[in-house]
Structure formats: structure tokens, C-alpha cells
Design an enzyme around this catalytic site. Structure first.
Site, PDB file in Angstrom:
ATOM      1  N   ASP A  31       3.408  15.942   3.183  1.00 35.69           N
ATOM      2  CA  ASP A  31       2.678  16.692   2.144  1.00 35.69           C
ATOM      3  C   ASP A  31       1.326  16.074   1.801  1.00 35.69           C
ATOM      4  O   ASP A  31       0.362  16.789   1.514  1.00 35.69           O
ATOM      5  CB  ASP A  31       3.506  16.761   0.852  1.00 35.69           C
ATOM      6  CG  ASP A  31       4.671  17.731   0.963  1.00 35.69           C
ATOM      7  OD1 ASP A  31       5.505  17.742   0.038  1.00 35.69           O
ATOM      8  OD2 ASP A  31       4.742  18.492   1.953  1.00 35.69           O
ATOM      9  N   THR A  32       1.250  14.737   1.779  1.00 37.17           N
ATOM     10  CA  THR A  32       0.081  14.110   1.130  1.00 37.17           C
ATOM     11  C   THR A  32      -0.583  12.979   1.914  1.00 37.17           C
ATOM     12  O   THR A  32      -1.642  12.517   1.518  1.00 37.17           O
ATOM     13  CB  THR A  32       0.493  13.539  -0.249  1.00 37.17           C
ATOM     14  OG1 THR A  32       1.566  12.596  -0.052  1.00 37.17           O
ATOM     15  CG2 THR A  32       0.932  14.626  -1.194  1.00 37.17           C
ATOM     16  N   ARG A  33       0.013  12.512   3.012  1.00 36.97           N
ATOM     17  CA  ARG A  33      -0.522  11.312   3.667  1.00 36.97           C
ATOM     18  C   ARG A  33      -1.977  11.479   4.106  1.00 36.97           C
ATOM     19  O   ARG A  33      -2.799  10.579   3.925  1.00 36.97           O
ATOM     20  CB  ARG A  33       0.327  10.922   4.884  1.00 36.97           C
ATOM     21  CG  ARG A  33      -0.141   9.619   5.531  1.00 36.97           C
ATOM     22  CD  ARG A  33       0.602   9.343   6.836  1.00 36.97           C
ATOM     23  NE  ARG A  33       2.030   9.208   6.657  1.00 36.97           N
ATOM     24  CZ  ARG A  33       2.630   8.101   6.261  1.00 36.97           C
ATOM     25  NH1 ARG A  33       1.904   7.034   5.966  1.00 36.97           N
ATOM     26  NH2 ARG A  33       3.932   8.060   6.131  1.00 36.97           N
ATOM     27  N   GLY A  61       7.556  -2.738  14.722  1.00 39.06           N
ATOM     28  CA  GLY A  61       8.931  -2.998  15.079  1.00 39.06           C
ATOM     29  C   GLY A  61       9.832  -3.328  13.909  1.00 39.06           C
ATOM     30  O   GLY A  61      11.037  -3.450  14.082  1.00 39.06           O
ATOM     31  N   GLU A  95      14.019   5.280  -2.515  1.00 46.58           N
ATOM     32  CA  GLU A  95      12.872   4.462  -2.916  1.00 46.58           C
ATOM     33  C   GLU A  95      12.678   4.549  -4.424  1.00 46.58           C
ATOM     34  O   GLU A  95      12.459   3.544  -5.122  1.00 46.58           O
ATOM     35  CB  GLU A  95      11.622   5.025  -2.221  1.00 46.58           C
ATOM     36  CG  GLU A  95      10.690   4.000  -1.633  1.00 46.58           C
ATOM     37  CD  GLU A  95       9.578   4.708  -0.876  1.00 46.58           C
ATOM     38  OE1 GLU A  95       8.757   5.397  -1.509  1.00 46.58           O
ATOM     39  OE2 GLU A  95       9.543   4.586   0.355  1.00 46.58           O
TER      40      GLU A  95
END
Length: 574
Positions: A31-33, A61, A95
Site C-alpha cells: 500500500d505505502t512502501r 539472509g 508487529e
């Protein structure tokens, strides 16, 4: 996609070492990156605020789940950007749970409602309710985990944050600036807030880095960042400071040094600012110059320091640097911003340290467009209907960042095709009467000329000599009783005048406008048959005129100046 066991087996956080990051960004990437988050991250980075963002801060990694959760644990503040599909991501929701578990105060979390209703987050309605229903139906996660997600959304939905709405007065760039200001006030950092997205700064910062020989030389070195008003000296110095201050044991940025001279002893307030910054103690008081110098010596003799003195304009401060440069320990660096190259030449001659000069350059066309468009539209690309007019404003500003920002801000919110008439009108207006805020800053250099003759010399040049050879001006100035050889050099050192390789005079258009604005009531430039216009002027008007220049084919193409208007009437054209 994570399994139930992954989330349930993650151990709770224990007491952690000091935070690595000032800010953790939580967001749903699709949506926003590539829009809001990229601009927000850049603004935080330019402000010198260490920011965790998943695609920049994780080592190649590294398992993304543990890396993100460690990022949460090691951050002081959290900016959570809620977008339409945020709740569809189990990673985002987990998160959020950890963020709320880690926070110690309400102010640590800043919610941003990116074109979603805060009440939808708080009450899990709309896309947030739909996403949670899907999680329940798919049964990939236990009911207990999903209930924790719901509780986390309800909790953060109650916190006051930033709400981006369609057709709102504030655009995304305004919101980003407000977020950065909010964060900068709360995190403990020596970084300086720059307040905006920057364009064309990186190359200047790297040139200054090279000139200071940061990694190659362990002696004490200084550099002066020099240029006309509004060209970005202070902004460049701040950007350099933010990027490299962590390389030093102690650092300080003293803004607007000239203001120190407005109080009693100019050295006392300067020492107060230096020691307050170097000691990181706002309550520290310097009672007299001698005790302040002793304290300063104790700090600098054992620590590699970065000291930035912004807007240096007095020789008394140079005397301070010359007399006390021996206080600085090996590897220390001094950065000075000034409009006067001569001050830097003095420092080079009188001190025991190496002094270099970096002359600021005007912004190129692409950076000018990007800066103007950012302030006018909140993005670097203008609407198609206003692209040609944008170019007109760019040409008028002549690469001066101050002018580009002020003009862009003047037009902010006027972005529809029907605003084209307004844009044309404003462009005509500023070409005829430049913006006062721009001229006020440019006029500082004129006001600081400490000689009446030097001021007269400057005022004649924008009216009569821009684009003409130096020898022409020198001959005329000598006939007027001026001292052009020294005066022209001083004007050049003060960044009010440039002389090209062909020995011709040039001025930035806005400096020329400033000079003409000051002197328009005292100087006349007559071309061709304008002699008749002069003869019609009454005596009261003529008494105001300090200088007159003829450029006319009637006088064999030569240039004549009359320092006294009465001499002009005795001059016979044949």
C-alpha cells in the site's frame, strides 16, 4: 506465511541494551512502501534520525520475523501507518502487538491513518473488520492470537495521530513534516532537524567531506561554506553535520553566530552556546570568558570535535578561532558558513590550521524542478497542465533554493487546470515585484557593506554594468571618485558579484532585482531618445538622481556617466 506455532513460541522481550534505532516504521508494503513510506523515511533520514525500515535495516539472509521483532525491541519510538490492507498482513498485526507490548509511554507510538478512518481501526470496521473475519475463517491462526490483534487495533485506534484524507487542506508533505518535527522533539539525538526533503545536497556534502580529508588526515582542519544569501549554506552544513557527527567524540552546531554580537561581550554568548552543546547540558551557565575558555579547553584537548559556526560575519570570532585553535585535538574539524570569502582568507593566513573553501553552486535544472514541484505539489512531477508554467518559475528563481521553496509554497494547493490563470498572474507579478521574503534575505549582504562608497558602487552595477566589461566600469567609477579596484574585489568576496573569465560582470537575477529595487529612485539608465524624457522631469525629481548613464548611438555607441545630474544638461549631443 507464518504458522500459529511461530507466533505462540516467540519468547517475551527481556530487558534490552540502549536503543539502536530512534524510530521503527510499521506499514503494509504494497500500500505505502513506494510512496508515503519512502518519502517519510527519506525525511527522517535527512533529519539525522536513525530509522528502522525492513528493506534497509535487515542484513541479507536474515530471517525477516526475528529481524523485525529485534527492530521493535531496539527502537525508541514507533510510527505505525494504517492503510487499507494493513490488517490483511499477519506480520503487520503481530508487529503491532509487540510494539504495544514494548512501549512504556503513550507518546512512544504515533499512528498514521493513511486514507482510512481511525474509527474503522478502533472498532475493526470496514477493511479492518473484513480482514479479521478472513483470518477467523481461514483458521491459520488461533482465536487467541486474532483476539490479541483485535485488542491491539482497538488500543492504538484510541491514540491521537495523523489522519490523511482525500481533499484535505494538508497534503502528504505537510503531514510528513509534522511527523518528523514530532519525532525530533522526543528522541534524544544530536541530529539537526532539516524540516524538508532535500534536493541537490548530497554532492555538496560529499565535496565538503573530501575537502576536509576526513579519513586521510588526523590534523585539525577547517572549511568555509560560502555563497550568496538563500543558496543553501546552512542547509548544506546541517546535512553534513547530520551525516558525520557520529564520527566525532563531541559536536555542536551554533546557528546564526552573528546574533551573539548583539549582547555585551560577543565571545560570552558564543562560549555559552558552545559549552551547552558540547556538554549536552541546557542548564550550564558561563559566568565569564576566562572560565568559559578553561572549560572549553578541558573538553577539546582530549576529544575529537566537530564544531559548526553558522553565518559567521565578524572578525572578533575569527580572532577567537585564531587564538584558540590550539585547543582542538587531533582529527577535529571546524565548519563555517559565511557570505564573505575574505573572512576565510584571513583565517587561513593567521591561524595554524588548514582552511579550505567550498563555494555553493546554484541548483541545476532537474534539482530545481524537483524542489519547486515538491513545495508546490507535494511531489517531484507537476501536473501536465502546469508543466510549462513550472519551467517559467524555475527560470525566474535561477537555481536559488530559497526562491524555489518560497515560490512553490506560494502556489501550494493551486494544482487544478483552472488554476493556470492564477499561476500566470503570480509569475508576472513576481517578475515585476520580487517576493519580499526573498529580497529581505538577499539584502542582508548589502546592509553589511560598511562603506557608503562601496554601497554606491554596488547599486550602480545592477543598473548599468551587468553584462559589461570590468574595464568599462572601472573607468567610470574612477571618474566618480570611487575606488573600484578594491570595491569590486570586496563585492565579489561577499558573493554579490561574479566576474567571468572574459572579465565581464554578472549577477544573479534576484540580486540584480534587489539592487535595482533599492536604487530605482536615484538612478536613471537612458537609451536612445530617452533624453527627451529626462528634460521633462522637474527639478525636485532630478535632485534625487545620484547617477546617470547614457548608452546611445547618438554618442558613437559609447557609455557616459554623470555623477551630478546638472552635468548632464551641460553635455551636448552632436
Amino acid at each position: 506465511m507464518a504458522s500459529t506455532s511461530n507466533f505462540e513460541s516467540t519468547a517475551p522481550f527481556s530487558s534490552s541494551p540502549p536503543s539502536t534505532w530512534d524510530v521503527f516504521l510499521s506499514f503494509y508494503g504494497k500500500d505505502t512502501r513506494r510512496n508515503f513510506i519512502s518519502h517519510l523515511y527519506y525525511a527522517l533520514d535527512q533529519a539525522g534520525i536513525p530509522t528502522f525500515i525492513d528493506d534497509r535495516a535487515l542484513d541479507m539472509g536474515q530471517e525477516i520475523s526475528s529481524g523485525l521483532l529485534d527492530g521493535v525491541k531496539d527502537s525508541k519510538m514507533f510510527v505505525v501507518v494504517f492503510s487499507e490492507n494493513y490488517a490483511r498482513s499477519p506480520w503487520c498485526l503481530q508487529e503491532l502487538v509487540y510494539i504495544l507490548d514494548c512501549k512504556k509511554t503513550k507518546n512512544q507510538v504515533i499512528p498514521v491513518f493513511y486514507y482510512v478512518d481511525p474509527s474503522d481501526v478502533r472498532h475493526q470496521k470496514g477493511s479492518f473488520g473484513d480482514a479479521l473475519d478472513d483470518h477467523y475463517k481461514k483458521k491459520r491462526y488461533s482465536t487467541d492470537i486474532i483476539d490479541k490483534w483485535k485488542f491491539a487495533l482497538a488500543q492504538i485506534g484510541k491514540i491521537s495521530g495523523y489522519h490523511l484524507k482525500e481533499h484535505a487542506d494538508k497534503n502528504e508533505s505537510d503531514i510528513i513534516q509534522n511527523i518528523v518535527e514530532n519525532v525530533a522533539r522526543q528522541v534524544t539525538t544530536k541530529a539537526l532537524y532539516l524540516g524538508e526533503v532535500l534536493f541537490g545536497i548530497d554532492s555538496a556534502v560529499e565535496k565538503i567531506y573530501e575537502k576536509l580529508r576526513m579519513e586521510l588526515s588526523n590534523d585539525v582542519r577547517a572549511i568555509g561554506i560560502c555563497g550568496m544569501g538563500g543558496i543553501g549554506k546552512t542547509t548544506t552544513a546541517k546535512a553534513f553535520y547530520n551525516k558525520y557527527y557520529t564520527n566525532f567524540d563531541c559536536c555542536c552546531f551554533i546557528e546564526n553566530v552573528k546574533q551573539c554580537s548583539l549582547e555585551g561581550s560577543p565571545l560570552l554568548p558564543l562560549l555559552q552556546q558552545l559549552l551547552t552543546a558540547l556538554l549536552s547540558r541546557k542548564d550550564y551557565k558561563v559566568h565569564d570568558v576566562d572560565s568559559g575558555l578553561r572549560q572549553l579547553e578541558q573538553i577539546l584537548c582530549s576529544k575529537k570535535a566537530l564544531v559548526v559556526l553558522d553565518d559567521l560575519d565578524q572578525s572578533s570570532y575569527l580572532e577567537f578561532l585564531v587564538e584558540h585553535c590550539n585547543l582542538f585535538s587531533a582529527g577535529s574539524r571546524i565548519v563555517i558558513t559565511t557570505r564573505d570569502v575574505h573572512l576565510l582568507n584571513q583565517l587561513e593566513i593567521d591561524s595554524l590550521i588548514d582552511v579550505d573553501v567550498y563555494m555553493m553552486k546554484k541548483l541545476g535544472k532537474l534539482d530545481s524542478l524537483a524542489l519547486f514541484n515538491y513545495h508546490a505539489f507535494g511531489k517531484v512531477t507537476p501536473p501536465a497542465s502546469l508543466r510549462v508554467l513550472s519551467d517559467g518559475y524555475i527560470n525566474y528563481a535561477g537555481g536559488l533554493p530559497l526562491a524555489l521553496k518560497l515560490l512553490g509554497s506560494l502556489l501550494r494547493g493551486r494544482t487544478l487546470p483552472q488554476d493556470e490563470v492564477f499561476w500566470k498572474d503570480i509569475l508576472q507579478k513576481v517578475r515585476k515585484n520580487p517576493e519580499n521574503k526573498i529580497l529581505k534575505i538577499l539584502q542582508v549582504s548589502y546592509n553589511e557593506l560598511d562603506d557608503v562608497t562601496l554601497k554606491s558602487l554596488f547599486l550602480d552595477i545592477p543598473f548599468f554594468f551587468v553584462g559589461r566589461y570590468k574595464f568599462e566600469a572601472v573607468d567610470i567609477f574612477k571618474s566618480c571618485g570611487y575606488h573600484p579596484e578594491s570595491g569590486i574585489k570586496i563585492l565579489s568576496e561577499r558573493c554579490l558579484l561574479t566576474i567571468d573569465k572574459n572579465n565581464m560582470f554578472h549577477m544573479h537575477d534576484l540580486i540584480q532585482d534587489m539592487g535595482r529595487g533599492i536604487s530605482k529612485s536615484t538612478r536613471l539608465l537612458l537609451r536612445e531618445n530617452a533624453w527627451e524624457y529626462l528634460q521633462k522631469k522637474n527639478k525636485k525629481e532630478l535632485d534625487k538622481i545620484e547617477g546617470l548613464i547614457f548608452r546611445s548611438n547618438l554618442v558613437n555607441g559609447k557609455t557616459y556617466q554623470f555623477p551630478d545630474i546638472r552635468e548632464a544638461f551641460q553635455f551636448e549631443i552632436t
